[in-house]
Design a protein around this motif. Structure first.
Motif, short mmCIF file in Angstrom:
data_model
loop_
_atom_site.label_atom_id
_atom_site.label_comp_id
_atom_site.label_asym_id
_atom_site.label_seq_id
_atom_site.Cartn_x
_atom_site.Cartn_y
_atom_site.Cartn_z
N PRO A 30 0.82 -1.21 0.00
CA PRO A 30 0.00 0.00 0.00
C PRO A 30 0.85 1.26 0.00
O PRO A 30 2.01 1.25 0.42
N GLY A 31 0.25 2.33 -0.47
CA GLY A 31 0.92 3.62 -0.46
C GLY A 31 1.80 3.83 -1.67
O GLY A 31 1.80 3.07 -2.62
N SER A 32 2.53 4.90 -1.60
CA SER A 32 3.45 5.22 -2.68
C SER A 32 4.80 5.55 -2.06
O SER A 32 4.97 5.45 -0.85
N GLY A 33 5.73 5.90 -2.88
CA GLY A 33 7.06 6.22 -2.36
C GLY A 33 8.01 5.08 -2.56
O GLY A 33 7.88 4.29 -3.50
N ASP A 34 8.97 4.98 -1.69
CA ASP A 34 10.07 4.03 -1.81
C ASP A 34 9.59 2.58 -1.80
O ASP A 34 9.12 2.07 -0.79
N PHE A 35 9.72 1.91 -2.95
CA PHE A 35 9.29 0.52 -3.07
C PHE A 35 10.04 -0.38 -2.10
O PHE A 35 9.46 -1.25 -1.46
N ALA A 36 11.35 -0.17 -1.99
CA ALA A 36 12.17 -1.03 -1.12
C ALA A 36 11.70 -0.95 0.33
O ALA A 36 11.60 -1.96 1.02
N GLU A 37 11.37 0.23 0.77
CA GLU A 37 10.90 0.43 2.14
C GLU A 37 9.55 -0.25 2.35
O GLU A 37 9.33 -0.93 3.35
N ARG A 38 8.65 -0.07 1.40
CA ARG A 38 7.33 -0.70 1.50
C ARG A 38 7.45 -2.22 1.46
O ARG A 38 6.78 -2.93 2.20
N TYR A 39 8.31 -2.75 0.58
CA TYR A 39 8.49 -4.19 0.46
C TYR A 39 9.00 -4.78 1.78
O TYR A 39 8.48 -5.78 2.26
N ALA A 40 10.03 -4.17 2.35
CA ALA A 40 10.60 -4.68 3.60
C ALA A 40 9.56 -4.65 4.72
O ALA A 40 9.44 -5.61 5.50
N GLU A 41 8.79 -3.59 4.79
CA GLU A 41 7.77 -3.47 5.83
C GLU A 41 6.70 -4.55 5.69
O GLU A 41 6.34 -5.23 6.66
N VAL A 42 6.20 -4.73 4.48
CA VAL A 42 5.15 -5.73 4.24
C VAL A 42 5.69 -7.14 4.43
O VAL A 42 5.02 -8.00 5.01
N PHE A 43 6.90 -7.41 3.96
CA PHE A 43 7.50 -8.73 4.15
C PHE A 43 7.53 -9.10 5.63
O PHE A 43 7.11 -10.18 6.02
N LEU A 44 8.03 -8.21 6.45
CA LEU A 44 8.11 -8.50 7.89
C LEU A 44 6.72 -8.68 8.49
O LEU A 44 6.50 -9.56 9.32
N GLU A 45 5.77 -7.87 8.05
CA GLU A 45 4.40 -8.00 8.56
C GLU A 45 3.79 -9.35 8.18
O GLU A 45 3.18 -10.02 9.01
N VAL A 46 3.97 -9.75 6.93
CA VAL A 46 3.43 -11.03 6.47
C VAL A 46 4.03 -12.18 7.27
O VAL A 46 3.32 -13.06 7.75
N TRP A 47 5.34 -12.18 7.43
CA TRP A 47 5.99 -13.29 8.13
C TRP A 47 5.69 -13.30 9.61
O TRP A 47 5.62 -14.35 10.23
N GLU A 48 5.52 -12.13 10.20
CA GLU A 48 5.26 -12.10 11.63
C GLU A 48 3.79 -12.31 11.96
O GLU A 48 3.46 -12.67 13.08
#
Length: 187
Positions: free
Chosen positions: A72-90
């Motif tokens: 979700p959102g816009s901006g830095d893809f790398a930052e969004r990817y890392a955030e969502v990855f950790l959320e999904v796994w946790e």
């Protein structure tokens, strides 16, 4: 097979118990009886809904994994990817842990994991970078780091990675994702 409300509840309880049990014990050590006990049903009920342990394994992994990863959102893809990855796994990583645990010894688990990646992760990269001819290669490199991080933190629980602060880990992983997106692949 159409499910009544009662049978749907039993089936869902079995899937949830299976996802937890496969993640905790791995495929080989998990038994139908243990799953049935955890779900509060008879073992014959498990076989009624799922013809085999393998069928139950794949159904539970597919059901518990997110249908699609959205950033979700816009901006830095790398930052969004890392955030969502950790959320999904946790939040729902147990199904993915089960697939990672089974993949080294079960080719069918590798195929299932490849399906998860192809259907849930790769479309995100193609949507975000539609004009990049090399995005498939870059996504594969990022996914290799994603799975490596998941394997070490959530499956093996290697220290200090397992107890690393999430914000610190997210920051470090963002840099890794960004490098794979921005730096040349070939010299």
């Amino acid at each position: 097979m159409a499910f009544t409300e009662r049978s749907a509840k039993a089936r869902n309880a079995i899937l949830e118990a299976a996802a937890r049990r496969f993640a905790a014990d791995g495929y080989d050590r998990t038994t139908i009886r243990a799953i049935a006990r955890d779900a509060g049903v008879d073992a014959s009920m498990v076989i009624r809904y799922f013809a085999s342990k393998a069928d139950l394994f794949y159904a539970s992994a597919w059901t518990a994994a997110p249908a699609r990863v959205d950033l979700p959102g816009s901006g830095d893809f790398a930052e969004r990817y890392a955030e969502v990855f950790l959320e999904v796994w946790e939040s729902s990583g147990s199904a993915l842990v089960a697939l990672l645990r089974a993949a080294p010894t079960r080719p069918e688990a590798v195929a299932q994991l490849q399906g998860v990646l192809d259907r849930q992760f790769l479309p995100v990269f193609h949507q975000e970078f539609p004009d990049r001819a090399d995005i498939g290669q870059r996504a594969a490199l990022i996914l290799s780091q994603t799975l490596g991080l998941a394997y070490c933190r959530y499956l093996l629980r290697l220290e200090p990675l397992a107890s690393m602060d999430r914000a610190q880990l997210q920051h470090a992983f963002t840099g890794t994702v960004r490098r794979y997106l921005e730096e040349p692949i070939a010299p």
